[in-house]
Design an enzyme around this catalytic site. Structure first.
Site, PDB file in Angstrom:
ATOM      1  N   LYS A 109     -24.204 -45.380   9.466  1.00 22.06           N
ATOM      2  CA  LYS A 109     -24.406 -44.314   8.660  1.00 22.06           C
ATOM      3  C   LYS A 109     -23.238 -44.074   7.334  1.00 22.06           C
ATOM      4  O   LYS A 109     -23.489 -43.548   6.571  1.00 22.06           O
ATOM      5  CB  LYS A 109     -24.218 -42.840   9.508  1.00 22.06           C
ATOM      6  N   GLY A 154     -30.639 -40.132  15.963  1.00 24.13           N
ATOM      7  CA  GLY A 154     -31.392 -39.262  16.786  1.00 24.13           C
ATOM      8  C   GLY A 154     -30.736 -37.970  17.383  1.00 24.13           C
ATOM      9  O   GLY A 154     -31.081 -37.312  18.372  1.00 24.13           O
ATOM     10  N   HIS A 156     -34.709 -29.948   6.100  1.00 26.22           N
ATOM     11  CA  HIS A 156     -35.023 -31.287   6.494  1.00 26.22           C
ATOM     12  C   HIS A 156     -36.181 -31.919   5.644  1.00 26.22           C
ATOM     13  O   HIS A 156     -37.307 -31.616   6.058  1.00 26.22           O
ATOM     14  CB  HIS A 156     -35.072 -31.806   7.875  1.00 26.22           C
ATOM     15  N   GLU A 191     -29.732 -39.867   5.669  1.00 17.64           N
ATOM     16  CA  GLU A 191     -29.781 -41.224   6.212  1.00 17.64           C
ATOM     17  C   GLU A 191     -31.119 -42.044   5.832  1.00 17.64           C
ATOM     18  O   GLU A 191     -31.777 -41.297   5.172  1.00 17.64           O
ATOM     19  CB  GLU A 191     -29.463 -41.046   7.793  1.00 17.64           C
ATOM     20  N   ARG A 227     -37.845 -47.959   9.081  1.00 17.54           N
ATOM     21  CA  ARG A 227     -38.943 -48.291  10.216  1.00 17.54           C
ATOM     22  C   ARG A 227     -40.022 -47.351   9.822  1.00 17.54           C
ATOM     23  O   ARG A 227     -39.783 -46.489   9.253  1.00 17.54           O
ATOM     24  CB  ARG A 227     -38.566 -48.181  11.548  1.00 17.54           C
TER      25      ARG A 227
END
Lengths: 168, 528
Positions: free
Chosen positions: B121, B189, B233, B313, B317
């Site tokens: 990060k 997570g 978010h 971040e 994927r």
């Protein structure tokens, strides 16, 4: 071949124009039930029956067992067969099926050792279920008499993790 | 010479709904699938759908789905051309990407260097700064600040990128301004996060976060960032071929519980057009800076009131919530991942990407909101899901037949995996008899509603959830029904604190589950 989403859409398009409220379809490889929902729209209940084609040995050389349902005994979340505790001892039971840990994280000191004094709410273990860490309290004030599982071992729900000798 | 490498056989190194999702697209494209399973998943729906199944170990993930050696050995044994890692597990693992390359197998994902840059990060923050993205005020904590008594490490991993640079912990926090968030450099997570509101608890929080981070990720480095209480978010989906990068629009994932997303939607509601465009442009700039290859997501914290946003971040994927983007763009993101993995240049230009309507997804988890979100593994006895469009919506036959996709590998502008008008999509691995093992996360199904606008999408999704029933394990379906009925959510543009406040509301304020202790339940984490 299993049934694709497009197949289901086709069937539904056909069904929509007909006066039927449900359709049951079963072949050797799948089962499909379509129903008109009371509030409008349709529901689908489907099941792929085809057995998995498990063809290769596991890379570590262990022979692969044939495909099919895995052994799920103990993970259903229901209490295991009578955990039971010897006379005079109190069992600390697993609240959920999962992985038993004696320490808050790898390398840390265990929560308790045999002989340690505990109160009812002393955390004595963690059971990890579905990536959630569930703290397990002793439940009974006393001393840790026995630890019944190895660190990292899987436990069914309700199984005895530890035995506590209650305070007199 | 094209340099394409046509993929004929793909190993799917995952489980659950995403394994089903990847297998379905492979099948549509005529690609054979090989699925790796743990013993606990040997009879799962994806195992029944895959052309071949290889058992790679026992239930616990470290011995199976997290084993690089087991996955690569299986791919070699199966003669797979490529490995699709899904999300979670090894999906962002540079070691797997390198091991695949060494075995002559394509890793369906970014280059190992990109995985490393995104996975660290602090490194990702540095790249974001270099690409001109705004980051929250913050900076790395020197090891001696978090670990009293340890000798100082030479050099800070972040250098002067943050206003803090390095130095005294309290001074750093004061420069940032309280409250501050302690974050793990190797984290993800939601793990290893700590909110600190004043200097008193700072050192202790840093020490605990660092110890947790070392246990969970093998990396004790932590850093501080300003904590924004009422942020949203918002994230931007990218596709890149290593040279060109395009975006597929934005998603809002602000409905979260303990940093776990529960409801996602596309596009992010109520964003000013200018702000939306700046977010998308910033994400593409970072993607270009990283020479990004594959599908990825740039996450932002948006302070919509102040018209500001900050880089959070990069997720290197495919993401759980990708279907809402597929719904509004009509693009099958897995198919694009496969095309990029075949070494083809991007098949879409930015101008080819158009947006239609609004889509909302709920994550159906096997957890019981009435019992502190207690996980509920077990055996599913019935699984009933909605199919087709809601009756009030003009979900006509044409819309549903948009789900027919051409069998070739060309992009399909105007037709997507779940159609482009009112539609319901369910991604799941559940069926009667399915096992929900205790070893993995609790995601059971994703139910997606798509329609012409947000209000209609909500109506579609409400109707869809009314037609869901799962028996044998507890689910959060009731919570989702209540949330979709909540005027606060319906109004849109909620912040990341919305769900915690909703759960903590007095029981009289709403029916049913979840009013209990948002603060006292089990802790999510990886033990090892």
């Amino acid at each position: 071949m299993d049934l694709t989403n497009a197949d289901v859409a086709d069937i539904l398009a056909l069904l929509d124009s007909l006066p039927y409220d449900s359709l049951d379809l079963e072949t050797s490889r799948f089962r499909l039930t379509l129903r008109r929902a009371p509030g409008g729209g349709w529901t689908e209940e489907s099941q792929v029956l085809a057995e998995p084609s498990t063809v290769t040995a596991a890379p570590d050389g262990t022979p692969a067992t044939a495909g099919g349902a895995p052994d799920i005994s103990g993970i259903s979340g229901e209490a295991a067969a009578e955990a039971g505790a010897p006379d005079g001892l109190a069992a600390v039971a697993a609240p959920l099926p999962g992985t038993f840990y004696r320490a808050p994280r790898p390398g840390a000191d265990p929560f308790v050792q045999v002989g340690d004094a505990v109160s009812a709410d002393t955390v004595v273990a963690i059971v990890e279920t579905m990536k959630l860490m569930n703290s397990v309290p002793a439940g009974t004030p006393g001393r840790v008499s026995r630890i019944c599982l190895e660190n990292g071992e899987f436990t069914p729900a309700g199984a005895t993790l530890m035995l506590i000798e209650p305070d007199a | 010479m094209s340099g394409y490498r046509v993929l004929r056989r793909v190993l799917v190194a995952n489980r659950g709904e995403i394994a089903v999702r990847v297998i379905r697209t492979c099948r549509r494209l005529g690609i054979e699938t090989v699925l790796t399973v743990s013993d606990a998943d040997a009879g799962s729906l994806p195992a029944r759908l895959a052309d071949q199944v290889i058992r790679i170990g026992p239930g616990p993930a470290p011995a199976s789905y997290l084993s690089v050696d087991a996955v690569v050995s299986a791919a070699v044994a199966a003669g797979a051309d490529a490995v699709h890692p899904g999300y979670g597990f090894l999906s962002e693992n540079a070691r797997l990407a390198r091991a695949c390359a060494a075995a002559g197998i394509v890793f369906i994902g970014p280059a190992p260097e990109t995985l490393e840059a995104a996975g660290d990060k602090l490194a990702a923050r540095e790249h974001a700064v270099a690409a001109g993205l705004p980051v929250l005020p913050g900076g790395p904590v020197r090891p001696e600040d978090g670990r009293p008594g340890r000798p100082a490490d030479a050099g800070s991993p972040l250098g002067a990128a943050g206003p803090g640079g390095a130095g005294d912990l309290v001074a750093l926090a004061e420069r940032i301004g309280y409250p501050v968030l302690v974050k793990a450099a190797g984290g993800g997570g939601g793990r290893g996060l700590r909110v600190v509101r004043d200097a008193v608890g700072l050192a202790a929080a840093v020490a605990v976060a660092s110890a947790e981070a070392e246990a969970a990720f093998g990396d004790p480095r932590v850093y501080l960032e300003r904590y924004v209480e009422r942020g949203r978010h918002v994230e931007v989906q990218l596709l890149g071929d290593g040279e060109h990068v395009i975006h597929l629009g934005d998603r809002d994932c602000s409905v979260q519980r303990r940093y776990q997303k529960l409801i996602e939607e596309a596009p992010a509601p109520g964003l000013d057009d200018g702000l939306r465009e700046r977010l998308r442009t910033a994400a593409v700039a970072l993607g270009e800076h990283l020479r990004y290859r594959g599908a990825g997501t740039v996450e932002f914290l948006v302070d919509a009131d102040r018209d500001e946003f900050y880089f959070l971040e990069v997720n290197a994927r495919i993401q759980v919530e990708h279907p809402v983007t597929e719904a509004v763009t009509g693009i099958d993101i897995v198919a694009e991942q496969l095309a990029i993995a075949e070494n083809r240049p991007l098949r879409l230009k930015q101008a080819d990407v158009t947006f239609q309507g609004h889509a909302i997804e709920v994550r159906v988890n096997s957890e019981d909101p009435a019992s502190d979100f207690r996980p509920s593994p077990g055996t599913v006895t019935r699984a009933i899901f909605p199919v087709g469009a809601h009756h009030e919506i003009s979900g006509d036959v044409a819309a549903r037949s948009a789900r027919h996709l051409p069998a070739d590998r060309e992009p399909e502008p105007g037709a997507g995996a779940c159609g482009r008008t009112a539609a319901v999509r369910v991604d799941t691995h559940l069926q009667a008899g399915a096992t929900v093992p205790p070893y993995y996360d609790s995601l059971l199904a994703k139910v997606i509603g798509h329609s012409t606008d947000r209000g209609h999408a909500l109506a579609v999704l409400r109707g869809a959830l009314d037609r869901c029933a799962v028996e044998g394990v507890a689910t959060n379906l009731g919570l989702h029904r209540a949330l979709l009925a909540d005027p606060g959510f319906a109004a849109g543009a909620v912040d990341t604190g919305y769900l915690a406040r909703w759960l903590a509301r007095p029981p009289a304020a709403g029916a049913g589950a979840g009013a209990r202790g948002a603060e006292h339940g089990p802790v999510r984490g990886d033990h090892g």
